[in-house]
Write a protein that holds these residues in place. Structure first.
Motif, PDB file in Angstrom:
ATOM      1  N   THR A   1     -53.511  74.745  18.954  1.00 28.42           N
ATOM      2  CA  THR A   1     -54.566  75.522  18.395  1.00 28.42           C
ATOM      3  C   THR A   1     -55.403  76.027  19.397  1.00 28.42           C
ATOM      4  O   THR A   1     -56.139  77.088  19.380  1.00 28.42           O
ATOM      5  CB  THR A   1     -55.358  74.601  17.333  1.00 28.42           C
ATOM      6  N   ILE A   2     -55.799  75.068  20.355  1.00 28.28           N
ATOM      7  CA  ILE A   2     -56.718  75.316  21.361  1.00 28.28           C
ATOM      8  C   ILE A   2     -56.083  76.487  22.341  1.00 28.28           C
ATOM      9  O   ILE A   2     -56.452  77.474  22.822  1.00 28.28           O
ATOM     10  CB  ILE A   2     -57.264  74.289  22.461  1.00 28.28           C
ATOM     11  N   GLU A   3     -54.780  76.328  22.448  1.00 20.08           N
ATOM     12  CA  GLU A   3     -54.194  77.399  23.235  1.00 20.08           C
ATOM     13  C   GLU A   3     -54.014  78.829  22.549  1.00 20.08           C
ATOM     14  O   GLU A   3     -54.576  79.770  23.047  1.00 20.08           O
ATOM     15  CB  GLU A   3     -52.591  77.069  23.521  1.00 20.08           C
ATOM     16  N   TYR A   4     -53.772  78.916  21.335  1.00 23.30           N
ATOM     17  CA  TYR A   4     -53.827  80.205  20.387  1.00 23.30           C
ATOM     18  C   TYR A   4     -55.427  80.690  20.617  1.00 23.30           C
ATOM     19  O   TYR A   4     -55.646  81.915  20.533  1.00 23.30           O
ATOM     20  CB  TYR A   4     -53.520  79.866  19.086  1.00 23.30           C
ATOM     21  N   LEU A   5     -56.425  79.697  20.654  1.00 28.89           N
ATOM     22  CA  LEU A   5     -57.853  80.119  20.520  1.00 28.89           C
ATOM     23  C   LEU A   5     -58.117  80.815  21.693  1.00 28.89           C
ATOM     24  O   LEU A   5     -58.838  81.933  21.886  1.00 28.89           O
ATOM     25  CB  LEU A   5     -58.580  79.011  20.199  1.00 28.89           C
ATOM     26  N   GLU A   6     -57.378  80.329  22.837  1.00 27.73           N
ATOM     27  CA  GLU A   6     -57.898  80.687  24.090  1.00 27.73           C
ATOM     28  C   GLU A   6     -57.297  82.114  24.409  1.00 27.73           C
ATOM     29  O   GLU A   6     -57.738  82.799  24.760  1.00 27.73           O
ATOM     30  CB  GLU A   6     -57.228  79.589  25.213  1.00 27.73           C
ATOM     31  N   PHE A   7     -56.089  82.425  23.787  1.00 26.71           N
ATOM     32  CA  PHE A   7     -55.345  83.542  23.841  1.00 26.71           C
ATOM     33  C   PHE A   7     -56.227  84.598  23.108  1.00 26.71           C
ATOM     34  O   PHE A   7     -56.478  85.631  23.590  1.00 26.71           O
ATOM     35  CB  PHE A   7     -53.978  83.496  23.325  1.00 26.71           C
ATOM     36  N   ALA A   8     -56.507  84.216  21.930  1.00 27.91           N
ATOM     37  CA  ALA A   8     -57.387  85.158  21.057  1.00 27.91           C
ATOM     38  C   ALA A   8     -58.776  85.512  21.788  1.00 27.91           C
ATOM     39  O   ALA A   8     -59.283  86.652  21.783  1.00 27.91           O
ATOM     40  CB  ALA A   8     -57.771  84.521  19.906  1.00 27.91           C
ATOM     41  N   PHE A   9     -59.287  84.309  22.658  1.00 24.64           N
ATOM     42  CA  PHE A   9     -60.611  84.845  23.318  1.00 24.64           C
ATOM     43  C   PHE A   9     -60.377  85.724  24.452  1.00 24.64           C
ATOM     44  O   PHE A   9     -60.923  86.654  24.748  1.00 24.64           O
ATOM     45  CB  PHE A   9     -60.889  83.541  23.806  1.00 24.64           C
ATOM     46  N   MET A  10     -59.213  85.367  25.293  1.00 25.84           N
ATOM     47  CA  MET A  10     -58.809  86.288  26.438  1.00 25.84           C
ATOM     48  C   MET A  10     -58.366  87.852  26.124  1.00 25.84           C
ATOM     49  O   MET A  10     -58.583  88.435  26.644  1.00 25.84           O
ATOM     50  CB  MET A  10     -57.788  85.566  26.895  1.00 25.84           C
ATOM     51  N   SER A  11     -57.996  87.796  24.824  1.00 28.53           N
ATOM     52  CA  SER A  11     -57.409  89.210  24.451  1.00 28.53           C
ATOM     53  C   SER A  11     -58.663  89.914  23.670  1.00 28.53           C
ATOM     54  O   SER A  11     -58.332  90.928  22.965  1.00 28.53           O
ATOM     55  CB  SER A  11     -56.551  89.364  23.711  1.00 28.53           C
TER      56      SER A  11
END
Length: 165
Positions: A2-12
């Protein structure tokens, strides 16, 4: 994960700073609580390897730092975000517009950014995978279209390179 997906959403740019920070801090707190409850916990690296989460590099960095990535400062944080976006953009272009004149600039731009990141040596697999494709694409004509095999191989090589990054 979940943290990885959140990180991707933030970076994009899909999740903005304050919402990202709040959610990431909540998730990091949950990780701390759960780690204490896991019997026989041998460490984060072992856990991530056991459950095939080694590709979650951003999440691991945040967990080890115990803070969201937006709290980082300096060139490396900005460069990591930039390189991650270039990996994602390259994968999107390969899928949608597989002509060499669309793919080549994306891969070349990714390579140029990777070369500016001091933590990656020129001989690392991260760099050699991308360099190999820049050289391959330079041999082709602008209007040539990558065939299905080339598309699949390029996507796999970029995925491996990104996971190493």
């Amino acid at each position: 994960m979940t943290i990885e997906y959140l990180e991707f959403a933030f970076m994009s740019g899909k999740v903005k700073g304050p919402a990202y920070s709040k959610e990431c801090r909540n998730l990091l707190n949950q990780v701390k609580v759960q780690v204490d409850r896991i019997s026989g916990f041998k460490g984060l690296s072992d856990f991530m390897q056991k459950y095939d989460l080694t590709h979650c590099k951003s999440a691991l960095t945040n967990i080890k730092r115990d803070s969201p990535s937006d709290t980082g400062t300096g060139q490396n944080t900005t460069l990591i975000v930039d390189i991650t976006q270039k990996y994602v953009s390259s994968m999107d272009v390969i899928e949608v517009l597989p002509q060499v004149d669309n793919v080549y600039p994306q891969i070349q731009d990714l390579l140029a950014s990777l070369k500016t990141f001091s933590d990656i040596s020129a001989s690392s697999p991260i760099m050699t995978q991308v360099s190999k494709w820049v050289a391959e694409l330079e041999k082709k004509g602008a209007t040539e279209c990558l065939d299905e095999e080339e598309i699949r191989q390029l996507k796999m090589d970029l995925t491996r390179s990104y996971e190493g990054f």
